[in-house]
Every structure is written in structure tokens, then in C-alpha cells.
Scaffold this active site. Structure first.
Site, PDB file in Angstrom:
ATOM      1  CB  THR A   1      29.006  -2.194  -0.104  1.00 48.79           C
ATOM      2  OG1 THR A   1      27.574  -2.254  -0.211  1.00 48.79           O
ATOM      3  CG2 THR A   1      29.571  -1.328  -1.220  1.00 48.79           C
TER       4      THR A   1
ATOM      5  CB  CYS B   1      20.621   5.139  -0.330  1.00 47.04           C
ATOM      6  SG  CYS B   1      22.283   5.174   0.399  1.00 47.04           S
TER       7      CYS B   1
ATOM      8  NE  ARG C   1      29.607   5.685  -9.363  1.00 44.79           N
ATOM      9  CZ  ARG C   1      30.814   5.548  -9.904  1.00 44.79           C
ATOM     10  NH1 ARG C   1      31.892   5.701  -9.128  1.00 44.79           N
ATOM     11  NH2 ARG C   1      30.938   5.246 -11.183  1.00 44.79           N
TER      12      ARG C   1
ATOM     13  NE  ARG D   1      28.628  -3.171   6.858  1.00 43.98           N
ATOM     14  CZ  ARG D   1      29.360  -3.613   5.851  1.00 43.98           C
ATOM     15  NH1 ARG D   1      29.241  -4.870   5.456  1.00 43.98           N
ATOM     16  NH2 ARG D   1      30.202  -2.808   5.226  1.00 43.98           N
TER      17      ARG D   1
ATOM     18  CB  CYS E   1      19.838   5.613   3.166  1.00 45.21           C
ATOM     19  SG  CYS E   1      20.012   3.813   3.101  1.00 45.21           S
TER      20      CYS E   1
ATOM     21  CD1 TRP F   1     -22.071   2.843  13.953  1.00 44.31           C
ATOM     22  CD2 TRP F   1     -20.798   2.939  15.787  1.00 44.31           C
ATOM     23  NE1 TRP F   1     -21.326   3.982  13.877  1.00 44.31           N
ATOM     24  CE2 TRP F   1     -20.530   4.075  14.985  1.00 44.31           C
ATOM     25  CE3 TRP F   1     -20.102   2.787  16.985  1.00 44.31           C
ATOM     26  CZ2 TRP F   1     -19.608   5.052  15.352  1.00 44.31           C
ATOM     27  CZ3 TRP F   1     -19.175   3.764  17.349  1.00 44.31           C
ATOM     28  CH2 TRP F   1     -18.938   4.879  16.549  1.00 44.31           C
TER      29      TRP F   1
ATOM     30  CE1 TYR G   1     -14.724   5.268  16.039  1.00 49.15           C
ATOM     31  CE2 TYR G   1     -15.091   4.820  18.381  1.00 49.15           C
ATOM     32  CZ  TYR G   1     -14.631   5.653  17.376  1.00 49.15           C
ATOM     33  OH  TYR G   1     -14.084   6.873  17.692  1.00 49.15           O
TER      34      TYR G   1
ATOM     35  CG  ASP H   1     -22.155   5.857  11.228  1.00 53.91           C
ATOM     36  OD1 ASP H   1     -21.799   5.819  12.413  1.00 53.91           O
ATOM     37  OD2 ASP H   1     -22.258   6.904  10.575  1.00 53.91           O
TER      38      ASP H   1
END
Length: 522
Positions: free
Chosen positions: A47, A55, A58, A80, A85, A439, A443, A459
Site C-alpha cells: 500500500t 492500526c 487488516r 506515507r 491509525c 543538589w 535538580y 539529598d
């Protein structure tokens, strides 16, 4: 973490990401295994389209399919996107995590527009490798070049805007990053064999974003997602006038590329968040989406993270209690650094109040048509704070000087908080800034640079949380050694340990983030 498991590009590159051969991929595709959604894409030779594993079409014959580790790889191979889906709605398109941290950092920069006005060599410099090496890593881990990834992301965003909004096609072209409407039309004609307008279902009236309604999109994530925990985390730190949380919805005033705007995020149907963005320039929409994905950690794969961390007997019950816990990101690196400096040696509530006062006095007021719902100002820019007198700030002198010095550093280097180089390089670079210690550097790496292995081993809250699991409080060195087994997901381990201390669900308590980085104030 070093690069590893590098294999040949193309369809075989999926082995570097998932350790699955094509037969295993086909079995998963036949069963419509949602766990692989966003991790593999299936090209159907008969296809000429490529699909997601979920998807509903089928299942094609095995000899007619090929498997790709990214949408860009499938598109570069000549397929493409499927109209059923809709690969543009697949999770992980915005924040890929794999065996290459360099690729992850580069993808984050591409998402923020790094290739819109620069080349691959410049992007490679920002992540610490040459352009040729970056192309090789992309081909290995994603099966496509950096430019192809950027182009595919642009096409898929445009496709989502066509299907999910009523924007005029000219505004879709601008909002998805195309340089011109002509280029937009040519791309869709070439890819889909029809003009973009023909892809819109139904003939509803077009509604311009400039009419005041903005753009509303749904962004997908992998379940489970702890929305309540994420919202509580953000609500506890919401800057008055800049952010607001009410009735399960997060609102924010934000500036992107000098353009002020509003963002509203709420749970959507299914496994999505609904995002409404209102900005005067539609061209900033890709960056808006990138920041929403970063802040709400939409690219995380909780199954992969949880499976790894659950191997530790002390973390396993914490993970089981909060399987959808995410690592909240930051809207802007400079803002996060300022907030960290403000929060040194005071409570989160006190730091939040200071940030609100700073925004009211030095931030740009919102225009009357944008103000409302508790939003009044934008957070101050580095330019606004770099030139003020530290003595005028309502905080100790050393911290005020650190804040002004931080603003000057951010003004001198716009990429100061961008994800570049290794985690170790980033932490060292941040620690060289005024007022930033180990620290705070970890973070910032965790929340802004989205380093999944960032871990503030000094920590106090982490030490206390681990002591609660086995009765023995570790030293910083012992905690660091113990955390080696949690790589490359130490950031999520830290979030689980903090959450066990009441960090997220109890905003009335004094939390580890309020107390554990006082050493950074020096």
C-alpha cells in the site's frame, strides 16, 4: 552513560532499541500490542503506507511489511502515514528515550527548533559530537537523519492540526513550522498525493486562531499516568500571578521567543492530555508542544522504568504504589534556577511567595485580553534581573547577589540550561554558576535538561526515605553507590523516594526539596 548497542541503520536499527527481530515485531503487530506503540512503525509495501502497531486495518502478509524504529525512518524509506491509525498521534514522538543519551538530547533540541535556523553541525556542537557522528547515531538508533526527523515531525504536526482543529490551512502551515504555504502544499501533495485540505474530515467552517480561541490539541502518553500527583506537584510550586491550578486544570503564562501567551492543560479522553495554547504568533506552537511534553513528562515509558526499578526490593513497593509517577519538567531553565536559589533555606511556600513578588515587580504584565483566572504577569527575563540592585531584593545579600549573577550568566549564554554534553558535563557547568551547588545542579538537570539519570545523592530526603525502607540511613556516598543499580533511571527512583516522604501528596508538610539543599546557599 556511554553510547552502546550501535548497529546498522534502516529497519535493522530497531534491534538497537528493542532487541526484537522482525519476526517478533510482526507477531506484536499482528496482536496489535499497544506496548510497542511509538516504538516501532510498520511499512506496508503493498500500500505504500506506514502504520502503528495498533492500526485497526487488516494485518498485511509478513512478506509485505518492513519495520522501522521511528516515523522518520519509515517516511524516509518512501512510506506515507496511515490515515486510519494516524502516526502523528502516537506516543513518544516528542521525547524518545533509548540507548543513546546523545540522540535523546539532540531530539530535545530539535523539538525546540534547533534545526529551524541551523544545520546538523551546529546541533552536533550543542550535544558534544561532530555532525557526522550525530548523523551516524541517528541512523543507528532512529533509522533516519536529524534533518529527516525534523521534517517528519513537521509533517505529522501539520497532519494533526488538519485533523484535530478547524484552523485555516495557511495557519496550519505556519503553526507546524513550514516556511511557506507553498512548501506546505507541495509537501502534502508529494507525500499523500492530494492537497492538505482534502485530508480534513467533513467540511466544518474554518476558525482562525487569531480570533482569540487559540489552538487546542491532544497529546498522548503511555498509561498509567498519575495526573493527580503531577498536578499536586505543580500546584505546590505555582508562582502567584504566573501559574494557577484549579478544578483539575493547570494554567500558565509563558513567553516563547519573545512572544507572550497562555497555556492550559487538562486531562483529555483516553490516554491524552488536552492542551490549549493561545499565542499571537502561530510559529511558536511546536515549541509550546515541546515544553508541554517536557513539563508533563509525556515521553516516559512507565512500563520500562517500573520494570527496572522494581528489581530493587526497597523500591518495588514504592513503584507498585505509584506506577504512573512522572518526573515533572520545567518551563524554562532560568526560571527553574532562580526558583532553586530562592528556595534555599526556606520553605516551598516561602519561595513561591518570593517568586510571585519578583514576578509582580520585574515581570512583564499580561495584556488585558490575556489576564484573568489568576494570571497577571510573565516570569522575569534574565535582562530584567541582571541589572537590578541586589540590595533591593527581599532576601539575604549573598542570595540576592547570586540571583543577579545568575541572571547575568543566563543573559551571556542563552543555551546555558540546554541539554548539551553529558550529564557530568552539565552538572559541572551548572556548579560554576553563582549560588548553584551539587543538589541544585542535579535538580536542574533532572527537571530542565530531562536527564533521566540525574540524581542528587546528597539529598537528605532521599537518605531519610531509604532509611524508612530498611531502618539504616545511608551516607551520601553509600546512597550514590546504592543508586548505581538504578541507572539509567535514577531520576525516577529519586521521585519515588521523595513521594514516599510525602513530597507530592501533602503540601502542608515541610518536604525534602525545602530542606535538603541548604548547602547550595553558600
Amino acid at each position: 552513560m556511554s553510547e552502546n548497542r550501535e548497529t546498522a541503520g534502516g529497519a535493522g536499527a530497531i534491534l538497537a532499541v528493542m532487541d526484537l527481530d522482525d519476526d517478533a515485531c510482526y507477531r506484536a503487530f499482528s496482536m496489535r500490542d499497544a506496548r510497542l506503540d511509538g516504538k516501532i512503525f510498520v511499512g506496508v509495501r503493498s500500500t505504500g503506507i506506514y502504520c502503528r502497531p495498533v492500526c485497526p486495518a487488516r494485518t498485511p502478509l509478513r512478506r509485505n511489511v518492513a519495520f522501522y524504529p521511528s516515523a522518520a525512518a519509515a517516511q524516509e524509506a518512501g512510506f506515507r502515514p496511515c490515515l486510519r491509525c494516524r502516526p502523528e498521534t502516537s506516543p513518544d514522538l516528542g521525547s524518545w528515550r533509548g540507548s543513546s543519551n546523545t540522540v535523546a538530547r539532540a531530539l530535545s533540541l530539535i523539538e525546540d527548533g534547533a534545526l529551524d535556523g541551523a544545520d546538523v553541525e551546529a546541533l552536533g556542537d550543542r550535544v558534544g559530537v561532530g555532525g557526522r557522528q550525530l548523523r551516524r547515531l541517528f541512523k543507528t538508533h532512529l533509522g533516519a537523519s536529524p534533518v529527516a526527523v525534523a521534517q517528519t515531525r513537521r509533517v505529522l504536526l501539520a497532519k494533526q492540526l488538519i485533523c484535530d482543529t478547524a484552523l485555516p490551512m495557511a495557519e496550519v502551515a505556519l503553526a507546524s513550522g513550514f516556511g511557506s504555504v507553498r512548501r506546505f502544499n507541495e509537501t502534502f501533495q508529494q507525500l499523500y498525493g492530494r492537497p492538505p485540505g482534502d485530508l480534513r474530515r467533513g467540511r466544518r467552517p474554518e476558525v482562525s486562531a487569531q480570533a482569540g480561541g487559540g489552538v487546542t490539541l491532544r497529546l498522548t502518553y503511555r498509561a498509567p499516568y498519575d495526573w493527580g500527583g503531577m498536578l499536586d506537584f505543580l500546584a505546590l510550586r505555582a508562582i502567584p500571578g504566573v501559574e494557577a491550578v484549579a478544578e483539575g486544570v493547570y494554567r500558565r503564562a509563558l513567553r516563547i521567543d519573545g512572544v507572550p501567551g497562555l497555556i492550559c492543560v487538562a486531562p483529555g479522553p483516553g490516554e491524552t492530555l488536552e492542551v490549549k495554547a493561545q499565542f499571537a504568533r502561530l510559529q511558536v506552537l511546536p515549541q509550546v508542544i515541546a515544553r508541554v511534553r517536557r513539563v508533563f513528562d509525556l515521553g516516559a515509558d512507565p512500563g520500562q522504568v517500573n520494570a527496572h526499578l522494581s528489581q530493587d526490593p526497597d523500591l518495588a513497593p514504592l513503584v507498585a504504589a505509584r506506577p504512573g509517577l512522572r518526573a515533572p519538567g520545567a518551563w524554562e531553565g532560568f526560571e527553574l534556577a532562580v526558583r532553586a536559589v530562592l528556595g534555599q533555606q526556606i520553605t516551598v511556600a516561602g519561595a513561591r511567595a518570593l517568586a510571585g513578588r519578583l514576578s509582580a515587580e520585574h515581570g512583564q504584565p499580561l495584556s488585558p485580553d490575556m489576564a484573568g483566572a489568576g494570571l497577571t504577569h510573565l516570569f522575569p527575563t534574565p535582562q530584567a534581573l541582571a541589572g537590578i540592585d541586589p540590595a533591593s531584593l527581599p532576601m539575604p545579600g549573598a542570595r540576592a547577589r547570586a540571583l543577579v549573577g545568575l541572571a547575568a550568566a543566563a543573559l551571556a549564554d542563552p543555551d546555558l540550561f540546554a541539554p548539551r554534553g553529558s550529564l557530568e558535563d552539565a552538572v559541572a557547568r551548572l556548579k560554576a554558576l553563582p549560588g548553584i551547588g551539587e543538589w541544585t545542579a542535579q535538580y536542574i538537570a533532572l527537571r530542565q535538561m530531562r536527564e533521566p539519570d540525574a540524581f542528587p545523592h546528597g539529598d537528605i530526603g532521599l537518605m531519610r526515605a531509604l532509611a524508612a525502607t530498611d531502618g539504616t540511613r545511608p551516607t551520601a556516598a553509600e546512597l550514590s553507590s546504592r543508586a548505581e543499580a538504578w541507572r539509567p533511571w535514577r531520576a525516577y527512583a529519586a521521585l519515588h523516594l521523595w513521594a514516599s516522604e510525602g513530597l507530592i501528596p501533602n503540601p502542608k508538610s515541610r518536604t525534602p526539596l525545602e530542606t535538603s539543599h541548604a548547602q547550595d546557599a553558600a
